[in-house]
Design a protein around this motif. Sequence first.
Motif, mmCIF file in Angstrom:
data_model
loop_
_atom_site.group_PDB
_atom_site.id
_atom_site.type_symbol
_atom_site.label_atom_id
_atom_site.label_comp_id
_atom_site.label_asym_id
_atom_site.label_seq_id
_atom_site.Cartn_x
_atom_site.Cartn_y
_atom_site.Cartn_z
ATOM 1 N N TYR A 238 -15.518 -25.983 5.567
ATOM 2 C CA TYR A 238 -14.701 -27.029 6.082
ATOM 3 C C TYR A 238 -13.478 -26.038 6.584
ATOM 4 O O TYR A 238 -12.725 -26.275 7.415
ATOM 5 C CB TYR A 238 -14.138 -27.725 5.094
ATOM 6 C CG TYR A 238 -13.403 -27.136 3.844
ATOM 7 C CD1 TYR A 238 -12.153 -26.730 3.657
ATOM 8 C CD2 TYR A 238 -14.114 -27.472 2.348
ATOM 9 C CE1 TYR A 238 -11.706 -26.116 2.529
ATOM 10 C CE2 TYR A 238 -13.499 -26.715 1.290
ATOM 11 C CZ TYR A 238 -12.395 -26.163 1.408
ATOM 12 O OH TYR A 238 -11.933 -25.663 0.129
ATOM 13 N N ILE A 239 -13.377 -24.634 5.980
ATOM 14 C CA ILE A 239 -12.345 -23.709 6.541
ATOM 15 C C ILE A 239 -12.737 -23.420 8.077
ATOM 16 O O ILE A 239 -11.883 -23.559 9.081
ATOM 17 C CB ILE A 239 -12.307 -22.338 5.825
ATOM 18 C CG1 ILE A 239 -11.958 -22.790 4.254
ATOM 19 C CG2 ILE A 239 -11.387 -21.493 6.406
ATOM 20 C CD1 ILE A 239 -11.581 -21.737 3.397
ATOM 21 N N ASN A 240 -13.869 -23.049 8.341
ATOM 22 C CA ASN A 240 -14.422 -23.052 9.646
ATOM 23 C C ASN A 240 -14.306 -23.787 10.663
ATOM 24 O O ASN A 240 -13.760 -23.820 11.850
ATOM 25 C CB ASN A 240 -15.940 -22.498 9.760
ATOM 26 C CG ASN A 240 -16.259 -21.951 11.086
ATOM 27 O OD1 ASN A 240 -15.800 -21.100 11.467
ATOM 28 N ND2 ASN A 240 -17.366 -22.435 11.599
ATOM 29 N N ALA A 241 -14.553 -25.391 10.115
ATOM 30 C CA ALA A 241 -14.391 -26.360 10.921
ATOM 31 C C ALA A 241 -12.846 -26.704 11.317
ATOM 32 O O ALA A 241 -12.729 -27.139 12.393
ATOM 33 C CB ALA A 241 -15.006 -27.491 10.245
ATOM 34 N N GLU A 242 -12.059 -26.235 10.363
ATOM 35 C CA GLU A 242 -10.581 -26.536 10.749
ATOM 36 C C GLU A 242 -10.159 -25.596 11.490
ATOM 37 O O GLU A 242 -9.292 -26.029 12.417
ATOM 38 C CB GLU A 242 -9.843 -26.569 9.420
ATOM 39 C CG GLU A 242 -8.462 -26.969 9.355
ATOM 40 C CD GLU A 242 -8.362 -28.364 9.732
ATOM 41 O OE1 GLU A 242 -7.509 -28.909 10.367
ATOM 42 O OE2 GLU A 242 -9.160 -29.290 9.021
ATOM 43 N N LEU A 243 -10.383 -24.432 11.583
ATOM 44 C CA LEU A 243 -9.979 -23.336 12.422
ATOM 45 C C LEU A 243 -10.439 -23.730 13.675
ATOM 46 O O LEU A 243 -9.602 -23.726 14.831
ATOM 47 C CB LEU A 243 -10.916 -22.039 11.991
ATOM 48 C CG LEU A 243 -9.982 -21.130 10.923
ATOM 49 C CD1 LEU A 243 -10.974 -20.042 10.554
ATOM 50 C CD2 LEU A 243 -8.606 -20.574 11.428
ATOM 51 N N ARG A 244 -11.808 -24.071 13.900
ATOM 52 C CA ARG A 244 -12.281 -24.659 15.144
ATOM 53 C C ARG A 244 -11.424 -25.847 16.100
ATOM 54 O O ARG A 244 -11.270 -25.931 17.152
ATOM 55 C CB ARG A 244 -13.777 -24.938 15.201
ATOM 56 C CG ARG A 244 -14.889 -23.799 14.924
ATOM 57 C CD ARG A 244 -16.172 -24.259 14.719
ATOM 58 N NE ARG A 244 -17.011 -23.141 14.587
ATOM 59 C CZ ARG A 244 -17.681 -22.405 15.778
ATOM 60 N NH1 ARG A 244 -17.385 -22.956 16.738
ATOM 61 N NH2 ARG A 244 -18.409 -21.402 15.488
ATOM 62 N N SER A 245 -11.241 -26.718 14.865
ATOM 63 C CA SER A 245 -10.471 -27.878 15.166
ATOM 64 C C SER A 245 -9.034 -27.522 15.860
ATOM 65 O O SER A 245 -8.708 -28.055 16.763
ATOM 66 C CB SER A 245 -10.479 -28.967 14.091
ATOM 67 O OG SER A 245 -9.434 -29.973 14.599
ATOM 68 N N ILE A 246 -8.394 -26.729 15.252
ATOM 69 C CA ILE A 246 -7.272 -26.189 15.831
ATOM 70 C C ILE A 246 -7.168 -25.637 17.137
ATOM 71 O O ILE A 246 -6.253 -25.811 17.981
ATOM 72 C CB ILE A 246 -6.502 -25.201 14.534
ATOM 73 C CG1 ILE A 246 -6.304 -25.854 13.203
ATOM 74 C CG2 ILE A 246 -5.277 -24.791 15.298
ATOM 75 C CD1 ILE A 246 -5.570 -25.093 12.200
ATOM 76 N N VAL A 247 -8.025 -24.645 17.141
ATOM 77 C CA VAL A 247 -8.196 -23.873 18.365
ATOM 78 C C VAL A 247 -8.834 -24.748 19.580
ATOM 79 O O VAL A 247 -8.106 -24.828 20.695
ATOM 80 C CB VAL A 247 -9.207 -22.700 18.297
ATOM 81 C CG1 VAL A 247 -9.685 -21.990 19.682
ATOM 82 C CG2 VAL A 247 -8.768 -21.656 17.460
#
Length: 305
Positions: A238-247
């Motif tokens: 979920y940390i990786n998914a949130e980073l991708r979503s922000i970018v």
Amino acid sequence: MSQRSASTANELIAGSVGGAAQVLVGQPLDTVKTRAQIASSKGPMDILVRTVRTEGFFALYKGMASPLIGIAGVNSLLFASYATSKRIISPFPQLTLPQIALAGAMAGAANAILASPVEMFKVRMQGQYGAATDKRLRDVAREMWRDWGFRRGIMRGYWVTVAREIPAYAGYVTSVSTFEFSKRQFQSRYGEHVPVWALLTSGATGGIAYWLCCYPLDVVKSRIQLRPTPPTSRPWTYINAELRSIVAGSGLSGLFRGLSPSCNIPAAASTFAAFELTRGKWRSLSHNVHAELPLSDFLRELTGV
């Protein structure tokens, strides 16, 4: 009281004073930072002006109760863990900067235990914009506990807080080691007792280094903690998914939204300076007590009158 117990008590008291200074001085810019992190496009200055205009000046202190109640424990744990980690790593008082970095990483991991819930409540309070449905801190705490329990409610965002704290307090360019390096430069010129302005400068450099090292993870943490529902996947997922979503939504600049108010020089300077001054004063008082000063002299030393 043994020398080690007295040293630990000293770290806890000084950490409490430093934490209180951090909250009182830094809360307005912290509110702007959090709102910038979760906003879609507004810049920090626009958020500052809109907050004061629509909610009043004291809205900048929204969410202060949680860190003010908890920051004494958080910073006490941080500084005490840091001092203990240094003693574990080396029996010698003067550690190398790599050793200080390792001690900082250990302290950061321990600090997340209290920092995560304190910041979760703060973020959820700061994410309220003066509507009639805004909740008090006790209502937010009751709701999170009732709806999600301890692990998914009170401790929401714990693992991303751990991921943020370890690099923030480790490495050559992080808060603790940068503060120590800066302080040593002043000590080489002014001796063991450096001027207050030098402590403020050292604290400011440490605080800026802290945020430059870990800021994207702090953006992720704020967004996760403010969500209406908790993440359901594994922490790294979920940390990786949130980073991708922000970018994907805002580009790489989205990972650094709100960075300028987070480089809160007055708050960082006050935290470290208050810690160092309190620790030095307490050591002096403890030494005087052990030296069996007359009570009148001890009270004069304590009060300054």
